[in-house]
Design a protein around this motif. Structure first.
Motif, mmCIF file in Angstrom:
data_model
loop_
_atom_site.group_PDB
_atom_site.id
_atom_site.type_symbol
_atom_site.label_atom_id
_atom_site.label_comp_id
_atom_site.label_asym_id
_atom_site.label_seq_id
_atom_site.Cartn_x
_atom_site.Cartn_y
_atom_site.Cartn_z
ATOM 1 N N ALA A 1 0.827 -1.207 0.000
ATOM 2 C CA ALA A 1 0.000 0.000 0.000
ATOM 3 C C ALA A 1 0.860 1.256 0.000
ATOM 4 O O ALA A 1 1.929 1.308 0.623
ATOM 5 C CB ALA A 1 -0.917 0.003 1.217
ATOM 6 N N THR A 2 0.384 2.257 -0.703
ATOM 7 C CA THR A 2 1.022 3.569 -0.659
ATOM 8 C C THR A 2 0.672 4.255 0.656
ATOM 9 O O THR A 2 -0.087 3.720 1.483
ATOM 10 C CB THR A 2 0.534 4.447 -1.819
ATOM 11 O OG1 THR A 2 -0.861 4.757 -1.613
ATOM 12 C CG2 THR A 2 0.705 3.734 -3.158
ATOM 13 N N GLY B 1 -11.997 -10.968 -0.137
ATOM 14 C CA GLY B 1 -10.600 -10.779 0.212
ATOM 15 C C GLY B 1 -10.076 -9.414 -0.191
ATOM 16 O O GLY B 1 -9.305 -8.777 0.544
ATOM 17 N N TRP B 2 -10.481 -8.941 -1.371
ATOM 18 C CA TRP B 2 -10.075 -7.617 -1.863
ATOM 19 C C TRP B 2 -10.665 -6.513 -0.979
ATOM 20 O O TRP B 2 -9.976 -5.558 -0.605
ATOM 21 C CB TRP B 2 -10.516 -7.490 -3.302
ATOM 22 C CG TRP B 2 -10.263 -6.193 -4.020
ATOM 23 C CD1 TRP B 2 -11.130 -5.583 -4.869
ATOM 24 C CD2 TRP B 2 -9.088 -5.360 -4.019
ATOM 25 N NE1 TRP B 2 -10.580 -4.440 -5.391
ATOM 26 C CE2 TRP B 2 -9.322 -4.279 -4.888
ATOM 27 C CE3 TRP B 2 -7.855 -5.440 -3.361
ATOM 28 C CZ2 TRP B 2 -8.379 -3.271 -5.118
ATOM 29 C CZ3 TRP B 2 -6.916 -4.433 -3.582
ATOM 30 C CH2 TRP B 2 -7.168 -3.373 -4.446
ATOM 31 N N LEU B 3 -11.910 -6.658 -0.602
ATOM 32 C CA LEU B 3 -12.542 -5.684 0.277
ATOM 33 C C LEU B 3 -11.845 -5.619 1.627
ATOM 34 O O LEU B 3 -11.579 -4.532 2.160
ATOM 35 C CB LEU B 3 -14.023 -6.023 0.465
ATOM 36 C CG LEU B 3 -14.948 -5.686 -0.700
ATOM 37 C CD1 LEU B 3 -16.231 -6.499 -0.631
ATOM 38 C CD2 LEU B 3 -15.265 -4.193 -0.719
ATOM 39 N N GLU B 4 -11.536 -6.780 2.183
ATOM 40 C CA GLU B 4 -10.881 -6.775 3.481
ATOM 41 C C GLU B 4 -9.527 -6.071 3.412
ATOM 42 O O GLU B 4 -9.155 -5.325 4.324
ATOM 43 C CB GLU B 4 -10.695 -8.194 4.014
ATOM 44 C CG GLU B 4 -10.140 -8.172 5.429
ATOM 45 C CD GLU B 4 -9.759 -9.549 5.949
ATOM 46 O OE1 GLU B 4 -9.626 -9.681 7.180
ATOM 47 O OE2 GLU B 4 -9.566 -10.461 5.134
ATOM 48 N N GLU C 1 -8.460 -2.958 5.662
ATOM 49 C CA GLU C 1 -7.247 -3.006 6.478
ATOM 50 C C GLU C 1 -6.311 -1.840 6.167
ATOM 51 O O GLU C 1 -5.568 -1.376 7.037
ATOM 52 C CB GLU C 1 -6.515 -4.335 6.261
ATOM 53 C CG GLU C 1 -7.178 -5.519 6.928
ATOM 54 C CD GLU C 1 -6.374 -6.795 6.765
ATOM 55 O OE1 GLU C 1 -5.583 -6.879 5.794
ATOM 56 O OE2 GLU C 1 -6.537 -7.699 7.580
ATOM 57 N N ALA C 2 -6.362 -1.346 4.932
ATOM 58 C CA ALA C 2 -5.529 -0.203 4.550
ATOM 59 C C ALA C 2 -6.052 1.097 5.143
ATOM 60 O O ALA C 2 -5.375 2.120 5.055
ATOM 61 C CB ALA C 2 -5.458 -0.092 3.029
ATOM 62 N N ARG D 1 -21.024 -4.783 2.407
ATOM 63 C CA ARG D 1 -21.659 -4.624 3.718
ATOM 64 C C ARG D 1 -21.228 -5.755 4.655
ATOM 65 O O ARG D 1 -20.892 -5.524 5.829
ATOM 66 C CB ARG D 1 -23.177 -4.606 3.559
ATOM 67 C CG ARG D 1 -23.976 -4.649 4.856
ATOM 68 C CD ARG D 1 -23.812 -3.401 5.704
ATOM 69 N NE ARG D 1 -24.540 -3.536 6.954
ATOM 70 C CZ ARG D 1 -25.743 -3.001 7.178
ATOM 71 N NH1 ARG D 1 -26.334 -2.294 6.237
ATOM 72 N NH2 ARG D 1 -26.333 -3.155 8.339
ATOM 73 N N ALA D 2 -21.240 -6.987 4.163
ATOM 74 C CA ALA D 2 -20.899 -8.128 5.011
ATOM 75 C C ALA D 2 -19.449 -8.062 5.480
ATOM 76 O O ALA D 2 -19.153 -8.288 6.655
ATOM 77 C CB ALA D 2 -21.158 -9.432 4.270
ATOM 78 N N VAL D 3 -18.536 -7.752 4.550
ATOM 79 C CA VAL D 3 -17.122 -7.679 4.926
ATOM 80 C C VAL D 3 -16.888 -6.487 5.846
ATOM 81 O O VAL D 3 -16.150 -6.585 6.829
ATOM 82 C CB VAL D 3 -16.231 -7.595 3.672
ATOM 83 C CG1 VAL D 3 -14.766 -7.441 4.064
ATOM 84 C CG2 VAL D 3 -16.412 -8.850 2.812
ATOM 85 N N ARG D 4 -17.518 -5.354 5.543
ATOM 86 C CA ARG D 4 -17.388 -4.186 6.417
ATOM 87 C C ARG D 4 -17.858 -4.496 7.828
ATOM 88 O O ARG D 4 -17.191 -4.152 8.817
ATOM 89 C CB ARG D 4 -18.184 -3.024 5.828
ATOM 90 C CG ARG D 4 -18.029 -1.658 6.543
ATOM 91 C CD ARG D 4 -18.878 -1.469 7.809
ATOM 92 N NE ARG D 4 -20.277 -1.735 7.649
ATOM 93 C CZ ARG D 4 -21.156 -0.842 7.181
ATOM 94 N NH1 ARG D 4 -20.762 0.355 6.803
ATOM 95 N NH2 ARG D 4 -22.437 -1.152 7.114
ATOM 96 N N ASP D 5 -19.008 -5.138 7.940
ATOM 97 C CA ASP D 5 -19.537 -5.440 9.261
ATOM 98 C C ASP D 5 -18.653 -6.427 10.009
ATOM 99 O O ASP D 5 -18.451 -6.309 11.221
ATOM 100 C CB ASP D 5 -20.962 -5.986 9.147
ATOM 101 C CG ASP D 5 -21.973 -4.904 8.779
ATOM 102 O OD1 ASP D 5 -21.588 -3.710 8.756
ATOM 103 O OD2 ASP D 5 -23.136 -5.243 8.504
#
Length: 384
Positions: free
Chosen positions: A302-303, A351-354, A358-359, A373-377
């Motif tokens: 990540a930048t 996985g991409w959303l997480e 995390e960034a 929504r599911a990954v965010r929650d």
């Protein structure tokens, strides 16, 4: 690159009032909704959100033709905190939701012989484009058209809904959002061009939002633009939150038109972010600005963009997360690339959303709001 498994993430439910179920990646997902959009967006103070927001990108465009009321309604059922209309103008100065003002790819206008003579070629943001344009139609004429899937090769299932919905107005989108307690995240498309033909987007936008009582920074509204000048002008006219969009390459067209040499590359420097903070409340960068790719097509670390933006009190809403292999980073594609249909098959979007959460992003534009929504929650549950 660090990845944590998200086993069961798409089945996580954290709110108390259920509004429906949807199918995501073959699994049944129960979506919960808080009482209003304010539960999922930053409050009046600038800086990071308590938890990231989910923006239904053009609605739920992975499941319905984009920028239609059914697409926005599906996004709301899937748990989006905000729905996003891209805004262009009709000839009689009514704002409507279309990805572009050229509509041959998103409506059945080519099938209407009465409008054949309106096919023309124009220069939009320095590019020659041939087709039919919203600014050459009154709203009444535009209402005779029906919407179509813009990406039929990628999303053939959406073509089953071709012809079932008309082009919605901003007024209709706002009414829908208010009825269901979500926010709106409008984008002004080609503001320099529309100014040049006497159909400025900003005045009717603020008028519609104000008519529904949305005028202040704690209202569930973000106004976004790839250009800088109209955001600066809006800052003098409204307290609503503004977001500077950041392309993966190129430059804001208003700067190009003014022969200003600055590119989007300049806007993401610390000096550029400091300047953005003088007129906007956040940035909306392409995901490649957060996770660039190397020569082999794989993600690099990540930048510092998210951290730098937060340093200047700017929220960061990344675009665009799409579930198909063709639209995912190489690491998150699934299946055999040689198999027919691989490009449109669903990859590891969770996985991409997480990784984006995390960034430290404060929100994502998602074509599949249920997955986001599911990954965010699940991510928020882990944090709190």
């Amino acid at each position: 690159m660090r990845k944590r498994p998200m086993a069961g993430a798409l089945a996580v439910v954290v709110a108390a009032v259920f509004v429906g179920t949807v199918v995501v990646g073959g699994a049944l997902l129960t979506i919960a909704r808080q009482g209003s959009a304010t539960a999922g967006h930053p409050g009046a103070e600038r800086g990071r959100a308590a938890r990231p927001i989910v923006i239904g990108h053009r609605g739920a465009s992975a499941f319905r033709p984009e920028h239609t009321l059914p697409s926005y309604e599906t996004a709301i059922r899937m748990g989006a905190d905000y729905i996003e209309p891209d805004l262009v103008s009709t000839k009689d100065h009514v704002l409507v939701a279309r990805h572009e003002n050229e509509i041959s790819g998103t409506t059945d206008v080519a099938d209407h012989p009465e409008f054949a003579a309106r096919r023309t070629t124009k220069t939009i943001d320095g590019k020659r484009i041939t087709g039919w344009f919203t600014e050459d139609f009154t709203l009444a004429e535009l209402r005779t058209l029906r919407a179509r899937e813009r990406l039929p090769g990628l999303r053939p299932g959406n073509t089953a809904h071709d012809g079932t919905a008309r082009v919605p107005t901003l007024e209709e989108v706002v009414r829908l959002a208010r009825r269901h307690g979500v926010g709106v995240y409008p984008e002004t498309k080609h503001p320099t061009y529309f100014d040049s033909i006497g159909l400025s987007l900003e005045e009717p936008l603020l008028k519609v939002l104000g008519r529904h009582g949305w005028k202040d920074r704690d209202d569930p509204v973000f106004i976004q633009s790839f250009e800088t000048g109209n955001l600066r002008a809006l800052r003098k006219r409204t307290r609503l939150r503004l977001v500077q969009l950041i392309g993966g390459k190129g430059a804001p067209y208003d700067l190009v038109a003014a022969k200003d040499p600055r590119m989007y590359d300049h806007l993401i420097t610390r000096a550029g972010l400091r300047e953005i903070a003088s007129y906007a409340d956040g940035i909306g960068p392409a995901t490649s600005r957060i996770f660039p790719t190397g020569p082999d097509g794989r993600l690099l670390p990540a930048t510092t963009l998210v951290r730098d933006a937060h340093r200047y009190g700017l929220v960061v809403h990344a675009w665009t997360v799409r579930p198909e292999n063709a639209k995912l980073p190489l690491e998150f594609r699934r299946g055999d690339p040689d198999e027919p249909g691989h490009r449109r098959a669903r990859g590891d979007v969770a996985g991409w959303l997480e990784l984006l959460f995390e960034a430290g992003v404060d929100g994502v534009f998602a074509d599949d709001p249920a997955a986001a929504r599911a990954v965010r929650d699940a991510f928020a549950w882990r944090l709190f």
